[in-house]
Design a protein around this motif. Structure first.
Motif, short mmCIF file in Angstrom:
data_model
loop_
_atom_site.label_atom_id
_atom_site.label_comp_id
_atom_site.label_asym_id
_atom_site.label_seq_id
_atom_site.Cartn_x
_atom_site.Cartn_y
_atom_site.Cartn_z
N MET A 372 26.21 40.10 44.56
CA MET A 372 27.97 40.44 44.28
C MET A 372 27.93 42.37 43.57
O MET A 372 28.87 42.98 44.46
CB MET A 372 27.48 40.38 42.85
N LEU A 373 26.80 43.19 43.94
CA LEU A 373 26.72 44.89 43.83
C LEU A 373 27.50 44.93 45.16
O LEU A 373 27.76 45.84 46.16
CB LEU A 373 25.82 45.48 43.79
N ASP A 374 26.68 44.10 46.52
CA ASP A 374 26.14 44.47 47.36
C ASP A 374 28.18 44.05 48.28
O ASP A 374 28.50 44.62 49.28
CB ASP A 374 25.83 43.41 49.20
N ALA A 375 28.99 43.19 47.80
CA ALA A 375 30.04 42.57 47.74
C ALA A 375 31.25 43.66 47.06
O ALA A 375 32.17 42.66 47.21
CB ALA A 375 30.14 41.37 47.85
N GLY A 376 30.67 44.06 46.28
CA GLY A 376 31.94 45.35 45.74
C GLY A 376 31.84 45.44 44.18
O GLY A 376 32.80 46.14 43.98
N GLY A 377 30.65 44.80 43.50
CA GLY A 377 30.93 44.90 42.03
C GLY A 377 29.95 46.37 41.34
O GLY A 377 29.71 46.39 42.95
N GLU A 378 30.29 46.39 40.93
CA GLU A 378 30.33 48.29 40.35
C GLU A 378 29.14 47.70 38.43
O GLU A 378 30.25 47.08 38.16
CB GLU A 378 30.65 48.96 40.21
N LEU A 379 28.31 48.32 38.54
CA LEU A 379 27.40 48.16 37.12
C LEU A 379 28.43 49.17 35.67
O LEU A 379 28.35 50.24 36.10
CB LEU A 379 26.08 48.52 36.98
N ALA A 380 28.86 48.69 35.35
CA ALA A 380 29.31 48.94 34.35
C ALA A 380 28.83 49.18 32.93
O ALA A 380 28.80 50.00 32.25
CB ALA A 380 31.00 48.60 34.03
N TYR A 381 27.03 48.14 33.44
CA TYR A 381 26.38 47.97 32.09
C TYR A 381 25.20 47.64 32.16
O TYR A 381 25.61 47.10 33.09
CB TYR A 381 27.11 47.34 30.60
N LEU A 410 29.31 43.80 35.30
CA LEU A 410 29.80 44.24 36.98
C LEU A 410 31.54 44.56 36.58
O LEU A 410 32.98 44.00 35.62
CB LEU A 410 29.93 42.97 37.59
N ASN A 411 32.04 45.37 36.98
CA ASN A 411 33.17 45.17 37.58
C ASN A 411 33.64 45.54 38.51
O ASN A 411 33.21 45.19 39.71
CB ASN A 411 33.82 47.29 36.75
N TRP A 412 35.00 45.66 39.44
CA TRP A 412 35.44 44.80 40.57
C TRP A 412 36.70 45.39 40.85
O TRP A 412 37.78 45.45 39.48
CB TRP A 412 35.89 43.79 40.81
N ASP A 413 37.01 46.43 41.61
CA ASP A 413 37.99 47.54 42.76
C ASP A 413 38.63 46.37 42.64
O ASP A 413 40.50 45.98 42.46
CB ASP A 413 37.83 48.77 43.47
N ASN A 414 38.18 45.59 43.67
CA ASN A 414 39.36 43.63 44.61
C ASN A 414 39.11 42.49 43.84
O ASN A 414 38.07 42.26 43.83
CB ASN A 414 38.86 44.27 45.96
N PRO A 415 39.94 42.11 42.56
CA PRO A 415 39.73 41.12 41.62
C PRO A 415 39.62 39.96 43.18
O PRO A 415 39.33 38.89 42.62
CB PRO A 415 40.87 41.65 41.11
N GLU A 416 39.74 40.44 43.89
CA GLU A 416 40.34 39.03 45.36
C GLU A 416 39.25 38.78 45.55
O GLU A 416 38.58 37.86 46.43
CB GLU A 416 41.51 39.24 46.26
N GLU A 418 35.66 37.29 47.15
CA GLU A 418 35.27 36.48 47.24
C GLU A 418 33.96 36.08 46.00
O GLU A 418 33.66 34.91 45.44
CB GLU A 418 35.19 35.58 48.66
N ALA A 419 33.33 37.09 45.76
CA ALA A 419 31.77 37.17 45.25
C ALA A 419 32.04 36.60 44.10
O ALA A 419 31.27 35.47 43.65
CB ALA A 419 31.28 38.37 45.49
N ALA A 445 41.59 32.82 37.72
CA ALA A 445 41.40 31.32 36.53
C ALA A 445 40.60 30.37 37.39
O ALA A 445 39.56 29.75 37.83
CB ALA A 445 41.67 30.86 36.01
N ALA A 446 42.11 30.03 38.49
CA ALA A 446 41.67 28.59 39.62
C ALA A 446 40.96 29.23 40.28
O ALA A 446 40.39 27.78 40.96
CB ALA A 446 42.94 28.41 40.11
N ARG A 447 40.54 30.21 40.91
CA ARG A 447 39.71 30.45 42.05
C ARG A 447 38.24 29.91 41.76
O ARG A 447 37.75 30.06 42.65
CB ARG A 447 40.09 32.05 42.25
N GLY A 448 37.80 29.59 40.60
CA GLY A 448 36.41 29.20 40.44
C GLY A 448 36.38 27.81 40.44
O GLY A 448 35.08 27.62 40.84
N GLY A 449 37.28 27.19 41.66
CA GLY A 449 36.94 25.51 41.93
C GLY A 449 36.69 24.70 41.03
O GLY A 449 36.00 23.81 42.08
#
Length: 703
Positions: A372-381, A410-416, A418-419, A445-449
């Protein structure tokens, strides 16, 4: 004091095998089979506790024992008798909870975690023990819906019934809830009358085995009703067929493999699953900092991250908040973790969060977070480094062999990305992502499938309506959290036995729990057709058109003079006619205050398309009916406790007459009391034999 602890070294050869309980005997592999045994370790120390193996176990014989002995013994009991055994078992296990906690601590579970698992599982037994007696008949057949008349003369009819499936319920459980996971599946299966074969996950299966040992020692359950397989069940589906059911909880990949088995695809084995779930919690736009909803949201996210170290299929993986609140929510979550979470061995003083279930599980979670970090996530805590933890003796430091992980936000600049919506880190990990408006929140929410559960945290009814109706079809359960219910809510991640647990899509598409619904999952719904007499014989419930025994005429005894021991379905009494006068109607109107115009104003009543003029009150007719059928002297009938299904079909005008026909429709003896319930079919007819009203009279009658 800071130290680095090293676990005592034990080997598979020096520990005992977790036993299986099959064919009503404890079983372990023959000596010398340790080469195939799987070691089980203490989650906090890495110490080898036991080994697990089913080498040499005859799975076909286990299944056949359930289908024969288990089915036969459970078939001797009614729903109420099974329900009472569940209650008795719950009381027995409840007195031994502390014993089970000692095993649970070794899985990395804290005292609170253990209560959720152990007390929660016992609570399921209590609930089904109660609901089974309240909501099911004291018989072995459940009638589903009313009779459907299929012929003009009423001599041919149909309806639906539920009867238990004739095989076994194979229950494959996950590692995170070894007790609750077992009992929440076992209780409805047992109540339905279907034998259980339970297969717990290897890392924590020894806890399930400890509970099964207590169950066996209680000698409460009939033979064959519960069997335990501790270890691999490879090949088990090969010996199942359409008579059997598999209830699986675990990974989606394993569920897919099981569902593709020929006996499921072609052989008709019933299969239900509860799998991966990227559950969401949505913070409403009104829930800004300082509101009770904001605080409740943050508390809920932290609870779901840290209870069971986040190893919950219902945990919040995605916190979906207004995009301008992402920094505030992330900071509040981190602050609450820092203030309240003490990571360490559950046996250590003050520890509030334990280890993951195994080192292998730790590696999987770290790998998922890194992806998830590799996909754009950032450690917020938090951090992926090995944390310093509190050991059982109170010292602190990194524990070699312990499966500890610090909570991660984790925080995400891009909420879209896929990870966020496809990867699940099954541990103390959650992502905070921002939405633009309510429609965007629903979409995210629906993107959780498909998920097991979502929370909607808002005090705005319109926002709640839009969010809940938008996401409901993507979820099995939705919690609405606000200032009114925050203190009493059971929480986002706590399934309750009264309500469905399951979800669509990625969550597996199955259902567990849900009160009596989950009992019916273990039964076959069948349409039966025949005469009213034959339907009555099969169901034990009198059907309109079936024979009546007018006991006053044939036996000289009013049915109200009969105890349950002599009362029979179809026993009936028919009254004489009683005429209704205008004075009767006026007197009832004046004495009750019910002066509705249809009972008091001839001109207005005639103008109503339903009435010929002034008509009798429906409740006057019911009161008179009681006077027509009642037997006034003291006797077996102890009380009238209600009416059901009352319908007024034909108006009764002054000058008309009514009579009542009362028939014993359903008899339900209570197992623990000297009385039972009797439902009487009541039909009011007029002087022309037209039906005036129909309803059921409910009475309590001595045995």
């Amino acid at each position: 004091m800071t130290t680095t602890a090293t676990a005592p070294q034990a080997t598979v050869d020096t520990v005992e095998t977790v036993p299986s309980f099959v064919m009503d005997a404890w079983w372990t592999p023959d000596a010398g089979s340790s080469a195939s045994a799987v070691p089980v370790r203490d989650a906090s120390t890495g110490e080898v506790l036991a080994k697990v193996s089913t080498e040499g176990l005859d799975l076909a014989a286990v299944v056949e024992y359930g289908r024969t002995t288990g089915q036969t013994e459970l078939g001797k009991l009614t729903f109420h008798q099974r329900a009472l055994k569940l209650k008795e078992l719950a009381q027995y296990l409840n007195a031994r909870r502390e014993h089970f906690y000692n095993f649970s601590f070794q899985t990395g579970a804290t005292k609170i975690d253990s209560m959720v698992d152990i007390d929660g599982g016992i609570g399921v037994l209590f609930t089904f023990g109660s609901k089974g007696r309240r909501e099911l008949p004291n018989s072995q057949v459940v009638v589903d819906g009313p009779m459907e008349v299929l012929s003009k003369d009423g001599c041919f009819a149909g309806e639906h019934i539920y009867t238990r499936i004739p095989g076994v319920a194979v229950q494959i459980n996950a590692f995170n809830f070894p007790v609750w996971g077992m009992l929440e599946k076992f209780a409805p299966a047992f109540l339905a009358g279907v034998p259980t074969i339970v297969k717990p996950a290897t890392p924590t299966g020894y806890v399930a085995a400890a509970v099964v040992k207590a169950i066996v020692e209680s000698n409460i359950l009939p033979k064959g009703s519960l069997q335990l397989i501790s270890g691999s069940v490879r090949g088990l589906l090969d010996v199942l067929d359409y008579r059997d059911l598999v209830a699986f909880t675990g990974s989606a990949s394993t569920a897919k493999s099981l569902k593709s088995h020929p006996n499921v695809v072609e052989g008709g084995v019933r299969f239900t699953s509860e799998t991966d779930s990227l559950n969401a919690a949505i913070l409403g736009p009104d829930a800004v900092e300082g509101t009770p909803e904001f605080d409740a949201f943050v508390k809920s996210v932290v609870t779901e991250m840290t209870v069971k170290a986040g190893q919950k299929c219902t945990a919040i993986r995605r916190a979906i908040v207004p995009q301008e609140l992402v920094p505030a929510v992330s900071a509040a979550i981190g602050k609450r973790i820092a203030e309240r979470v003490v990571l360490g061995d559950p046996r250590g003083e003050g520890v509030t969060m334990g280890a993951l279930a195994s080192v292998e599980q730790l590696e999987d979670v770290r790998a998922a977070v890194q992806s998830m970090l590799d996909a754009g996530g950032e450690l917020a805590y938090g951090t992926l480094d090995s944390p310093s933890v509190t050991s059982a003796d109170g010292t602190t430091g990194v524990v070699d062999g312990g499966a500890f992980m610090a909570p991660v936000v984790l925080n995400w600049d891009n909420p879209e990305a896929e990870a966020i919506h496809s990867l699940e880190a099954f541990g103390p990990v959650s992502s905070v992502i921002g939405y633009k408006d309510l429609a965007d929140a629903v979409r995210l929410a629906a993107r959780g499938g498909g998920s097991l559960v979502a929370s909607v945290c808002t005090n705005d009814p319109e926002a709640a309506r839009e969010l809940v109706t938008g996401i409901a079809a993507h979820h099995g359960r939705v919690l609405m959290l606000n200032r009114e219910d925050a203190r009493s809510s059971t929480g986002h991640g706590s399934p309750v036995p009264h309500l469905v647990h399951g979800g669509p899509g990625r969550a597996g598409g199955g259902e567990e729990l849900g009160g009596i619904r989950s009992v019916l999952h273990h039964m076959q719904r069948t349409a039966i057709q025949g005469s009213p007499n034959m339907l009555t014989a099969v169901t034990g419930v009198w059907h309109t058109g079936a024979d009546r025994n007018f006991t006053v005429e044939t036996e000289g005894a009013h049915p109200f003079r009969k105890h349950l021991s002599t009362l029979r379905i179809g026993d009936a009494v028919r009254s004489d006619l009683r005429q209704v006068t205008l004075e009767d109607i006026s007197a009832f109107a004046n004495s009750t205050g019910d002066t509705f115009y249809a009972h008091t104003n001839q001109e207005a009543a005639e103008a109503n398309p339903f009435f010929p003029g002034i008509v009798a009150h429906g409740y006057l007719l019911l009161s008179w009916a009681a006077g027509l059928f009642v037997e006034p002297a003291p006797g077996p009938v102890l009380a009238n406790y209600g009416l059901e299904n009352a319908r007024f079909l034909t108006p009764v005008a002054a000058g008309d007459s009514i009579r009542v026909t009362l028939t014993a429709k359903k008899i339900t003896p209570r197992e623990t009391d000297e009385y039972g319930e009797v439902a009487w079919d009541a039909v009011l007819t007029n002087q022309n034999d037209e039906i005036v009203a129909t309803y059921d009279v409910l009475t309590l009658v001595e045995k």
